[in-house]
Design a protein around this motif. Structure first.
Motif, PDB file in Angstrom:
ATOM      1  N   MET A  63       0.416  11.041  -5.233  1.00  0.00           N
ATOM      2  CA  MET A  63       0.184   9.844  -6.044  1.00  0.00           C
ATOM      3  C   MET A  63      -1.253   9.380  -5.856  1.00  0.00           C
ATOM      4  SD  MET A  63       2.085   6.689  -4.077  1.00  0.00           S
ATOM      5  CE  MET A  63       1.317   5.865  -2.680  1.00  0.00           C
ATOM      6  N   ASP A  64      -1.599   8.313  -6.530  1.00  0.00           N
ATOM      7  CA  ASP A  64      -2.907   7.667  -6.391  1.00  0.00           C
ATOM      8  C   ASP A  64      -2.701   6.415  -5.545  1.00  0.00           C
ATOM      9  OD1 ASP A  64      -5.145   5.916  -6.843  1.00  0.00           O
ATOM     10  OD2 ASP A  64      -5.651   7.067  -8.629  1.00  0.00           O
ATOM     11  N   ALA A  65      -3.190   6.447  -4.310  1.00  0.00           N
ATOM     12  CA  ALA A  65      -2.947   5.338  -3.379  1.00  0.00           C
ATOM     13  C   ALA A  65      -3.604   4.042  -3.847  1.00  0.00           C
ATOM     14  CB  ALA A  65      -3.451   5.713  -1.990  1.00  0.00           C
ATOM     15  N   TYR A  66      -4.776   4.139  -4.451  1.00  0.00           N
ATOM     16  CA  TYR A  66      -5.470   2.945  -4.927  1.00  0.00           C
ATOM     17  C   TYR A  66      -4.692   2.283  -6.068  1.00  0.00           C
ATOM     18  CZ  TYR A  66      -9.081  -0.023  -6.996  1.00  0.00           C
ATOM     19  OH  TYR A  66      -9.780  -1.085  -7.515  1.00  0.00           O
ATOM     20  N   LYS A  67      -4.215   3.094  -7.028  1.00  0.00           N
ATOM     21  CA  LYS A  67      -3.438   2.540  -8.142  1.00  0.00           C
ATOM     22  C   LYS A  67      -2.127   1.936  -7.646  1.00  0.00           C
ATOM     23  CE  LYS A  67      -3.266   4.672 -12.135  1.00  0.00           C
ATOM     24  NZ  LYS A  67      -3.112   5.725 -13.176  1.00  0.00           N
ATOM     25  N   ALA A  68      -1.525   2.572  -6.642  1.00  0.00           N
ATOM     26  CA  ALA A  68      -0.279   2.039  -6.085  1.00  0.00           C
ATOM     27  C   ALA A  68      -0.515   0.696  -5.414  1.00  0.00           C
ATOM     28  CB  ALA A  68       0.314   3.033  -5.089  1.00  0.00           C
ATOM     29  N   ALA A  69      -1.552   0.605  -4.583  1.00  0.00           N
ATOM     30  CA  ALA A  69      -1.824  -0.634  -3.847  1.00  0.00           C
ATOM     31  C   ALA A  69      -2.170  -1.780  -4.789  1.00  0.00           C
ATOM     32  CB  ALA A  69      -2.955  -0.404  -2.850  1.00  0.00           C
TER      33      ALA A  69
END
Length: 374
Positions: free
Chosen positions: A149-155
């Motif tokens: 996944m994309d950790a920045y988009k998730a956060a």
């Protein structure tokens, strides 16, 4: 304290349980380690299960692996429930022997995982070539329960969701200068001259959490990564599985939703930012060479390279819970290469603790093992 993916998952659990909280971060939202994360979500931990069993005992090691396995599904559930698009995609994971002598490690790891019914399949090198068009020195382990996944988009997505839904307050560019324990909680002083009174403090600041800890419990490591220009899907390997190896430091590879290729590794056991950054060009060339050795037919061209720092522990596990002298301060520190899955586990354990609910996973990741095994 900390607005990265760890803090965001923590906030999600707290808000979902009806607990009132606020968040502070000395930077903009999720611009510490999370923005640099390559975000491979695997139940496999940096320390192989067969080796971890010798450090903390087989039962504890297996419990740690099972907790990591469950956390992948839990992260997917969180993203679905909140409607956050974080490019979450399920992927197979291929863990191969880097050199012939590591074949024994792969076989030993296969035996202990099968013994405890963990998802795994043993592949010989001929089958690896047939399935994924990769020529490797030995055998490999395959599982089909991993993800990316994309950790920045998730956060950022999770934090925005709870700001709108629960009125979550976030104070960015706000450093904590002092944290004073009171009989009923803490008073936190910030570098902007403000004070926050709270019943509990949760530290989700990764390797920068050191100033809140009573002793050093982790080592700092510099790591390197790069991302390619988009590649035609017909040129990519089958199933676009996650790929990593037994070597230390290990090479790892994944793709993105836009058919870019991420390559990472070449870790160094130091944390000096100037020394780390000075090696970036050299490390980029090494990572490119290693990728092309595995996939000589893929037209790979680096678009961007970066480096960062992360924390590791001797047993490969995170630190979740309290220090003996800090009853109202909790630590959700997802040390190691599995930081995101560990963060999900930590958010669940700590949230339950605040509600007076015991979670047996806490003893595996808690401070007590540090005194025992360090």
């Amino acid at each position: 304290v900390g607005s990265g993916i760890t803090g965001a998952l923590m906030v999600h659990e707290l808000c979902s349980a009806g607990l009132r909280c606020c968040m502070v971060d000395k930077r903009s939202i999720a611009t510490g380690s999370s923005i640099a994360s390559t975000a491979l979500l695997q139940y496999e931990i940096d320390v192989p299960l067969c080796e971890m069993a010798e450090i903390i005992g087989e039962d504890n090691a297996v419990s740690a692996y099972r907790a990591s396995l469950a956390s992948i599904a839990d992260i997917e559930k969180v993203l679905k429930e909140t409607g956050v698009d974080a490019d979450f995609e399920k992927r197979p994971s291929l863990f191969y022997a880097s050199i012939p002598k590591d074949i024994e490690l792969i076989e030993k790891e296969y035996v202990i995982r099968k013994k405890h019914n963990l998802p795994v399949r043993l592949l010989e090198k001929e089958e690896i070539k047939k399935l994924y068009n990769i020529e490797v020195p030995g055998n490999a382990l395959l599982n089909r329960v991993s993800a990316q996944m994309d950790a920045y988009k998730a956060a950022t997505g999770l934090l925005l969701y709870h700001m709108k839904k629960d009125g979550l307050e976030i104070f960015t560019h706000t450093g904590v200068t002092e944290c004073v324990e009171m009989p009923e909680g803490y008073i936190m002083e910030t570098d902007r001259g403000h004070k926050i009174e709270c019943k509990y403090v949760i530290i989700a600041a990764g390797f920068e959490a050191g100033k809140f800890l009573s002793r050093e419990i982790m080592d700092l490591t510099s790591t390197y990564a790069l991302v390619s220009h988009p590649v035609d899907s017909k040129d990519l390997w089958p199933e676009q599985c996650l790929i990593w190896e037994t070597a230390e430091p290990y090479l790892y590879i994944r793709t993105t939703r836009g058919n870019r290729i991420i390559v990472g590794g070449e870790d160094e056991k130091f944390s000096d930012p100037e020394r780390r950054d000075a090696l970036l060009r050299k490390k980029t060339l090494v990572l490119e060479k290693k990728f092309r050795r595995l996939f000589p037919s893929i037209p790979f061209k680096t678009e961007m390279a970066w480096c960062g720092t992360f924390s590791t522990t001797k047993d490969g596990l995170p630190f979740i819970g309290n220090c003996p002298d800090k009853d109202r301060m909790f630590f959700d520190l997802g040390y190691g290469g599995n930081g995101i899955t560990f963060s999900m586990i930590g958010a669940q354990i700590i949230c339950k603790k605040l509600q007076g609910i015991d979670d047996e996973r806490g003893r595996i990741f808690g401070y007590e093992r540090i005194e025992k095994y360090w």
